[in-house]
Enzyme design. Sequence first.
Site, PDB file in Angstrom:
ATOM      1  N   ASP A 174     -52.469  30.502  55.559  1.00 38.36           N
ATOM      2  CA  ASP A 174     -53.213  31.597  55.793  1.00 38.36           C
ATOM      3  C   ASP A 174     -52.106  32.720  55.899  1.00 38.36           C
ATOM      4  O   ASP A 174     -52.512  33.807  55.662  1.00 38.36           O
ATOM      5  CB  ASP A 174     -53.988  31.414  57.127  1.00 38.36           C
ATOM      6  CG  ASP A 174     -55.264  30.746  56.984  1.00 38.36           C
ATOM      7  OD1 ASP A 174     -55.580  30.367  55.888  1.00 38.36           O
ATOM      8  OD2 ASP A 174     -55.930  30.328  58.070  1.00 38.36           O
ATOM      9  N   ARG A 224     -56.947  39.381  55.331  1.00 36.50           N
ATOM     10  CA  ARG A 224     -55.488  38.811  55.290  1.00 36.50           C
ATOM     11  C   ARG A 224     -54.660  39.769  53.930  1.00 36.50           C
ATOM     12  O   ARG A 224     -53.680  39.891  54.133  1.00 36.50           O
ATOM     13  CB  ARG A 224     -55.295  37.446  55.152  1.00 36.50           C
ATOM     14  CG  ARG A 224     -55.773  36.709  56.251  1.00 36.50           C
ATOM     15  CD  ARG A 224     -55.077  35.468  56.485  1.00 36.50           C
ATOM     16  NE  ARG A 224     -55.834  34.549  57.292  1.00 36.50           N
ATOM     17  CZ  ARG A 224     -56.042  34.169  58.345  1.00 36.50           C
ATOM     18  NH1 ARG A 224     -55.503  35.327  59.151  1.00 36.50           N
ATOM     19  NH2 ARG A 224     -56.886  33.514  59.143  1.00 36.50           N
ATOM     20  N   GLN A 257     -60.379  21.854  57.477  1.00 36.49           N
ATOM     21  CA  GLN A 257     -61.844  22.259  57.760  1.00 36.49           C
ATOM     22  C   GLN A 257     -62.722  20.829  57.140  1.00 36.49           C
ATOM     23  O   GLN A 257     -63.708  20.579  57.634  1.00 36.49           O
ATOM     24  CB  GLN A 257     -62.211  23.421  56.773  1.00 36.49           C
ATOM     25  CG  GLN A 257     -61.959  24.683  57.410  1.00 36.49           C
ATOM     26  CD  GLN A 257     -62.236  25.943  56.630  1.00 36.49           C
ATOM     27  OE1 GLN A 257     -62.941  25.747  55.587  1.00 36.49           O
ATOM     28  NE2 GLN A 257     -62.113  27.124  57.422  1.00 36.49           N
ATOM     29  N   LYS A 303     -58.079  32.330  66.226  1.00 36.37           N
ATOM     30  CA  LYS A 303     -59.678  32.242  65.435  1.00 36.37           C
ATOM     31  C   LYS A 303     -60.077  30.683  65.306  1.00 36.37           C
ATOM     32  O   LYS A 303     -61.026  30.386  65.810  1.00 36.37           O
ATOM     33  CB  LYS A 303     -59.504  32.876  64.061  1.00 36.37           C
ATOM     34  CG  LYS A 303     -60.809  33.055  63.291  1.00 36.37           C
ATOM     35  CD  LYS A 303     -60.674  34.091  62.279  1.00 36.37           C
ATOM     36  CE  LYS A 303     -59.864  33.598  61.052  1.00 36.37           C
ATOM     37  NZ  LYS A 303     -60.740  33.003  60.314  1.00 36.37           N
ATOM     38  N   ARG A 346     -56.616  34.364  46.567  1.00 35.27           N
ATOM     39  CA  ARG A 346     -55.438  35.172  47.244  1.00 35.27           C
ATOM     40  C   ARG A 346     -54.385  35.042  46.105  1.00 35.27           C
ATOM     41  O   ARG A 346     -53.435  35.796  46.367  1.00 35.27           O
ATOM     42  CB  ARG A 346     -55.217  34.445  48.547  1.00 35.27           C
ATOM     43  CG  ARG A 346     -56.498  34.874  49.667  1.00 35.27           C
ATOM     44  CD  ARG A 346     -55.927  34.430  50.968  1.00 35.27           C
ATOM     45  NE  ARG A 346     -56.755  35.198  51.749  1.00 35.27           N
ATOM     46  CZ  ARG A 346     -57.134  34.575  53.259  1.00 35.27           C
ATOM     47  NH1 ARG A 346     -56.539  33.348  53.418  1.00 35.27           N
ATOM     48  NH2 ARG A 346     -57.976  35.263  53.932  1.00 35.27           N
ATOM     49  N   GLY A 384     -65.776  30.491  56.734  1.00 36.01           N
ATOM     50  CA  GLY A 384     -65.605  29.257  55.980  1.00 36.01           C
ATOM     51  C   GLY A 384     -65.525  28.135  57.261  1.00 36.01           C
ATOM     52  O   GLY A 384     -66.118  26.923  57.074  1.00 36.01           O
ATOM     53  N   ARG A 389     -63.542  26.423  67.621  1.00 29.58           N
ATOM     54  CA  ARG A 389     -63.666  24.893  68.046  1.00 29.58           C
ATOM     55  C   ARG A 389     -64.088  24.961  69.579  1.00 29.58           C
ATOM     56  O   ARG A 389     -64.776  24.105  70.013  1.00 29.58           O
ATOM     57  CB  ARG A 389     -62.490  24.187  67.744  1.00 29.58           C
ATOM     58  CG  ARG A 389     -62.249  23.993  66.493  1.00 29.58           C
ATOM     59  CD  ARG A 389     -60.578  23.449  65.999  1.00 29.58           C
ATOM     60  NE  ARG A 389     -60.533  22.999  64.666  1.00 29.58           N
ATOM     61  CZ  ARG A 389     -60.326  23.729  63.524  1.00 29.58           C
ATOM     62  NH1 ARG A 389     -60.503  25.023  63.597  1.00 29.58           N
ATOM     63  NH2 ARG A 389     -60.118  23.283  62.331  1.00 29.58           N
TER      64      ARG A 389
HETATM   65  C1  S3P Z   1     -59.088  26.476  59.000  1.00 28.08           C
HETATM   66  C2  S3P Z   1     -58.439  25.812  58.381  1.00 28.08           C
HETATM   67  C3  S3P Z   1     -57.877  26.436  56.901  1.00 28.08           C
HETATM   68  C4  S3P Z   1     -57.569  27.878  56.926  1.00 28.08           C
HETATM   69  C5  S3P Z   1     -58.770  28.750  57.646  1.00 28.08           C
HETATM   70  C6  S3P Z   1     -59.060  28.210  58.923  1.00 28.08           C
HETATM   71  C7  S3P Z   1     -59.574  25.841  60.236  1.00 28.08           C
HETATM   72  O1  S3P Z   1     -58.840  26.213  55.888  1.00 28.08           O
HETATM   73  O2  S3P Z   1     -57.169  28.640  55.675  1.00 28.08           O
HETATM   74  O3  S3P Z   1     -58.528  30.119  57.696  1.00 28.08           O
HETATM   75  O4  S3P Z   1     -59.644  26.588  61.477  1.00 28.08           O
HETATM   76  O5  S3P Z   1     -59.697  24.767  60.195  1.00 28.08           O
HETATM   77  P1  S3P Z   1     -58.833  24.674  54.825  1.00 28.08           P
HETATM   78  O6  S3P Z   1     -59.328  23.692  55.795  1.00 28.08           O
HETATM   79  O7  S3P Z   1     -59.853  25.269  53.818  1.00 28.08           O
HETATM   80  O8  S3P Z   1     -57.560  24.648  54.396  1.00 28.08           O
END
Ligand code: S3P
Length: 429
Positions: A314, A389, A168, A21, A345, A93, A26
């Site tokens: 995750d 999840r 992120q 994912k 979670r 997110g 990206r």
């Molecule tokens: C992700 C970063 C993580 C992860 C999310 C995917 C990403 O989040 O939990 O499922 O693809 O950059 P955080 O950056 O909030 O830790």
Amino acid sequence: MDLTRSPITSVQGRITLPPDKSIAHRSAMFASLADGVSIIRNYSPAADPQTTLACFRQLGVRIEQDGSTVTVHGVGRDGLRASEAPVDCGNSGTTMRLLAGILAGAGIPAVLVGDDSLSARPMRRILEPLARMGARIEARNGNLAPLEFHPGLPLQPMRYEPPMASAQVKSCVLLAGLFGTEPTQVVERIPSRDHTERLLGLPVERRADGSSLITSHRGIAIPPQNYAVPGDFSAAAFWLVAGSIYPDADLLLENTGINPTRTAALDVLRRMGAHITLAEAPGAVAEPVGHIRVRTAPLKATTFTPFDIANAIDELPILSVACCFAEGTSEIRGAEELRHKETDRIMAMATLLQAAGARVEELPDGLRIHGDPQFRPAAAIFETWHDHRIAMAAGILAGRATQPSTIRHAECTAISYPGFWEDLAAVSA
Ligand code: S3P
């Protein structure tokens, strides 16, 4: 949809994992920003990566999808178009936070919205650094979506150290920095997943104190590329735990992404005594790929390190299931970030495991789990809070019960793994 699952004796066979994912998001974003046509093979059919395609289409990028192959007609770094209608990031997110960096950097007016879960997740963590760079973004209570982007002066470069380990946040700042003539830098002390750096080829300096300094600026080319997305390690983790805790289990997970900033769950499980072998396979993106085999093993308790927490963030829900079957007491601490995921979670897993009769304590920043190798989960109605999840963790747990259990809103697995229940049925003996 609530799903009733009968107990499963064992899990055996070969599983084709859903495409990663994080890499899918990206690849679609960077292909959109490239000048020219990119092909992405093995793009994920899951809801979140499809959301990213829809967002970039709305911002003026032509994107075609034929099965799992996606063709992106990149518009170049300055080619995105403003959208009158709100851009809907759904449950994702990663879409919202990374796209925020791009919109701020490119100076595109837009409004980003999300579903109820995403609208309750903290955005201050990206709004604050973007504001320091000079972006003008309005948010509900200064923290929550909808996010309204107002174009302004070009952003200022910045050196930023995020207060939490977050790929992120790191990616958001670096993507905003891609539009500036002067370098923007992110300092990272505990490494988070590095797909943005790898796929964009960003310079990363490893410093003597163990931290990394990552740089982006307009001079970094974003060429059109052929991407091939590997299997999602975060999806693999559910099978690594199932293959460890079910009797006589033997599962093969081919072509799985094994980027070392993602595979801490493998290290944790091995430390617990899991029987996992890994063979490297040829990878087609800037990402390592391998075939993973897991067989039943007696597990012992472990304590999670800060590196494990950041790199298995995750996977913590399904690892907490593994801990219930391990000899001794395991502790997951320093994981308050889990409270800000698709649902809280920590609360969700404590509730789920307690409903199954496990001895679990909810801590402010994690879980304490008193494991038992003889543990057999009680049949229950498992709440999932619509979190993919949590639902998959419930599915793996429920199969080890002695009576049928119900998993609430089981369809939410489609966010990252649309074929999860079919795969579980296919490997169930
Ligand atoms: C992700 C970063 C993580 C992860 C999310 C995917 C990403 O989040 O939990 O499922 O693809 O950059 P955080 O950056 O909030 O830790």
